[in-house]
Design a protein around this motif. Sequence first.
Motif, short mmCIF file in Angstrom:
data_model
loop_
_atom_site.label_atom_id
_atom_site.label_comp_id
_atom_site.label_asym_id
_atom_site.label_seq_id
_atom_site.Cartn_x
_atom_site.Cartn_y
_atom_site.Cartn_z
N ARG A 66 0.82 -1.21 0.00
CA ARG A 66 0.00 0.00 0.00
C ARG A 66 0.86 1.26 0.00
NH1 ARG A 66 -3.64 -0.81 4.98
NH2 ARG A 66 -2.23 -2.54 5.43
N CYS A 67 1.92 1.25 0.80
CA CYS A 67 2.82 2.41 0.82
C CYS A 67 3.51 2.60 -0.52
CB CYS A 67 3.86 2.24 1.93
SG CYS A 67 3.23 2.47 3.60
N THR A 68 4.01 1.50 -1.08
CA THR A 68 4.76 1.58 -2.34
C THR A 68 3.87 2.01 -3.49
OG1 THR A 68 6.23 -0.19 -1.56
CG2 THR A 68 6.22 0.29 -3.92
N LEU A 69 2.71 1.34 -3.60
CA LEU A 69 1.82 1.66 -4.73
C LEU A 69 1.26 3.08 -4.61
CD1 LEU A 69 0.59 0.56 -7.28
CD2 LEU A 69 -1.26 -0.45 -5.94
N ILE A 72 -5.69 12.50 -2.25
CA ILE A 72 -5.97 12.49 -0.81
C ILE A 72 -6.23 11.06 -0.33
CG2 ILE A 72 -7.63 13.22 0.95
CD1 ILE A 72 -7.91 15.85 -0.53
N PHE A 73 -6.98 10.29 -1.16
CA PHE A 73 -7.19 8.88 -0.82
C PHE A 73 -5.87 8.12 -0.78
CE2 PHE A 73 -11.62 9.72 -1.87
CZ PHE A 73 -12.30 8.91 -0.98
N TYR A 74 -5.01 8.40 -1.76
CA TYR A 74 -3.72 7.71 -1.79
C TYR A 74 -2.86 8.06 -0.57
CZ TYR A 74 -4.73 6.42 -6.62
OH TYR A 74 -5.31 5.91 -7.76
N VAL A 75 -2.99 9.29 -0.13
CA VAL A 75 -2.25 9.70 1.06
C VAL A 75 -2.70 8.88 2.27
CG1 VAL A 75 -1.88 11.56 2.71
CG2 VAL A 75 -1.70 12.00 0.27
N PHE A 76 -4.00 8.72 2.41
CA PHE A 76 -4.52 7.91 3.52
C PHE A 76 -4.07 6.45 3.39
CE2 PHE A 76 -7.77 11.35 3.96
CZ PHE A 76 -7.45 11.69 5.26
N LEU A 77 -4.02 5.95 2.15
CA LEU A 77 -3.55 4.59 1.95
C LEU A 77 -2.06 4.46 2.25
CD1 LEU A 77 -5.44 3.59 -1.34
CD2 LEU A 77 -5.83 2.71 0.96
N PHE A 78 -1.33 5.55 2.06
CA PHE A 78 0.09 5.56 2.40
C PHE A 78 0.31 5.65 3.90
CE2 PHE A 78 4.03 7.74 3.39
CZ PHE A 78 4.96 7.09 2.60
N LEU A 79 -0.51 6.48 4.56
CA LEU A 79 -0.31 6.74 5.98
C LEU A 79 -0.98 5.71 6.89
CD1 LEU A 79 -0.80 10.62 5.99
CD2 LEU A 79 1.35 9.36 6.10
N ALA A 80 -2.03 5.03 6.38
CA ALA A 80 -2.75 4.06 7.21
C ALA A 80 -1.84 2.97 7.76
CB ALA A 80 -3.91 3.45 6.42
N PRO A 81 -0.91 2.42 6.93
CA PRO A 81 0.00 1.40 7.49
C PRO A 81 0.84 1.90 8.67
CG PRO A 81 0.04 1.31 5.09
CD PRO A 81 -0.75 2.52 5.47
N LEU A 82 1.08 3.24 8.70
CA LEU A 82 1.84 3.76 9.83
C LEU A 82 1.10 3.51 11.14
CD1 LEU A 82 3.14 7.19 8.44
CD2 LEU A 82 4.18 4.91 8.30
N GLN A 83 -0.23 3.63 11.08
CA GLN A 83 -1.02 3.36 12.28
C GLN A 83 -1.02 1.87 12.63
OE1 GLN A 83 -2.30 5.91 13.90
NE2 GLN A 83 -1.61 7.39 12.37
N GLU A 84 -0.78 1.01 11.62
CA GLU A 84 -0.76 -0.42 11.87
C GLU A 84 0.60 -0.91 12.37
OE1 GLU A 84 -1.87 -2.25 8.22
OE2 GLU A 84 -3.72 -1.08 8.01
N LEU A 85 1.63 -0.06 12.23
CA LEU A 85 2.96 -0.49 12.62
C LEU A 85 3.05 -0.84 14.10
CD1 LEU A 85 5.33 1.88 10.62
CD2 LEU A 85 4.94 -0.55 10.26
N THR A 86 2.28 -0.11 14.93
CA THR A 86 2.30 -0.39 16.36
C THR A 86 1.93 -1.84 16.62
OG1 THR A 86 1.67 1.89 16.84
CG2 THR A 86 1.41 0.29 18.61
N ASP A 87 0.80 -2.27 16.04
CA ASP A 87 0.35 -3.65 16.25
C ASP A 87 1.32 -4.65 15.64
OD1 ASP A 87 -1.69 -5.69 16.96
OD2 ASP A 87 -1.80 -5.91 14.79
#
Length: 611
Positions: free
Chosen positions: A177-180, A313-328
């Motif tokens: 998701r981050c790469t694409l 803007i959607f792509y930005v959220f798709l890029f940043l969303a994994p950052l929130q998943e990194l904790t888990d």
Amino acid sequence: MNANVKNVNSIKMTDLQIEEKLSKNLIHRGMFKKLLPLITPVKYLILSVIVVEIFQVLTIFVRPWVVGFILDSGFTFAGDTVQLHHSVLALALIILLLSWILRFGLSGFSKYLTGITAVKVINHLRQKIFLHVQSLSIGYFDKTKAGRIISRADRDVDTLEPLLIQGPPELLSAILRCTLASVLLWHIYPPFFWTLFAIIPVLLTVTVIFKRISQKRWAKVAEERSRFTAHLVETVNGVKIIQQLNFLQKNQQRYRQLLHDFNHAIIDGSIRTSWFAPFTGILSTLGTAGLIVVGSYGYSAGEITIGQFAESIFYVFLFLAPLQELTDLFERYANGTACAQRIFLLLDTAPEIQDKDQAVYLDKIRGDIRFQNVDFAYTSKPVLQNFNLDIAAGQVVAIVGPTGHGKSTVVQLLTRFYDTQQGSVLIDRYDIKDIAQASLRQQISIVLQDNVLFTGTVLDNLRLIRPDASDQELIQAIEELGADEILQQLPQGYLTEVGTLGVNLSHGQRQLICLVRAYLANPKILILDEATSAIDIYTEQKIQFALRRLCKNRTCIIIAHRLSTIKEADKIAVIHNGAVIEEGSHQTLMQQQGNYYQLYNSYQENQLSEV
């Protein structure tokens, strides 16, 4: 005295240090090379999960494209009027619907594949641990708490599943998701990419810091969990003694303290790592704000369309969303590797007693036994010193002596649960170190003071030795040893459930079953270690009859404190301070009036005083 106590405490090893010493490895080491073989057998299933995950990611990126497509192609602006193209909207909705259907289908299929993979990997690992635990030498169990072993095979294995099975696909999804999203942002408007790229170095730096802190936290949590699990197992095994000694309150306090330490480790670790999620949230907010600012300039300059702006803007959220998943993901990684380190500390522990490459397999033996200049110590204090004893085939030999002077150690060495440090133990002129352990133990049966029975009926316990024997054959063995009169009196006779460790039976009943079990094994060497202690006179008579029948045509070693049971032995060996100091028949030793004479008279006096 205080200095001595302090010195003893300073050299006392923790449970974990003992496990490290036995494993000859440190617990804190890389796990990648250790974990990789676990997933190799299911590599095609994991590859299938990864492929499915890739298609799932692609379906996610359909939605931003649909939004951009509608905004740029679904409307026509003519002056102050806006015309909606229903065909474009219908096509977009169909594509969006299909993407959702595909995503739900792929998600379900991914869960199915993941479940199958998890079952295969975890079951294989459990079987591997179980097989390894069974192969470990007795010395390992003498030094390691049972609860810690159970914790490795149970809770620690469960904790590995999210790391091994769910972790790789989820991490791949985050990376994809981050790469694409990065590639598409670059394609739409390069300043979008550079705006987000600016936060990457900061993210990588704090991720490394978080990873180290999280690993230490979960290592501490795993260790504290092992401690209270070990205490729980010890309590279950020793509950009768705890109640008898009125130790309930102190034992409860000890368990409460262990739980407190465990909870403290979790809370303290959570405090130390709680900053990571808010920090990634701040980075996400800054990245989004930066993109909105850059996108506004680009739109006002006519370099991007409104559809591209919304799509980005959607792509930005798709890029940043994994950052929130990194904790888990990192918590899961840290927890899993901490447990993996403990599992492989167990798996890397080699049995102390191992067969030689050219170990001998003996089909039949005569039963001659020789202990030749044997030295042995469990710790630094010697138990046997220059121990010598010859036992002829078919001879009944009793070994007597004060408690703690090495009688039971003789049994441990003969069965090769331990190896001698000096000297040798020979059977039929073969050094037992040259004989395969399985072959050696097929020739030897042991009946201990506290023998273990397994859950099941009386016949089930006998069938452990002769799996294909019929009920009638087992009953015939019981009758031949004269154990039928007592065992038939059980509530359901031979079909009586013995309970865990034989708890439903009396000590004498358990001993009779164990004697029958030894009889069915038909060994050439029989060892009886305190086999007639702590039973009533009537049952002792039955056991004595069974022993005479069982010892016939076999080499028999009897270790007993009840000296009245060994007068008929062919030879009696008296052990003192780990060495044989007297040998001979009962009559001969009594005539010599040496150590055995004193032991026997002391025993007789104690018997009279008890009466």
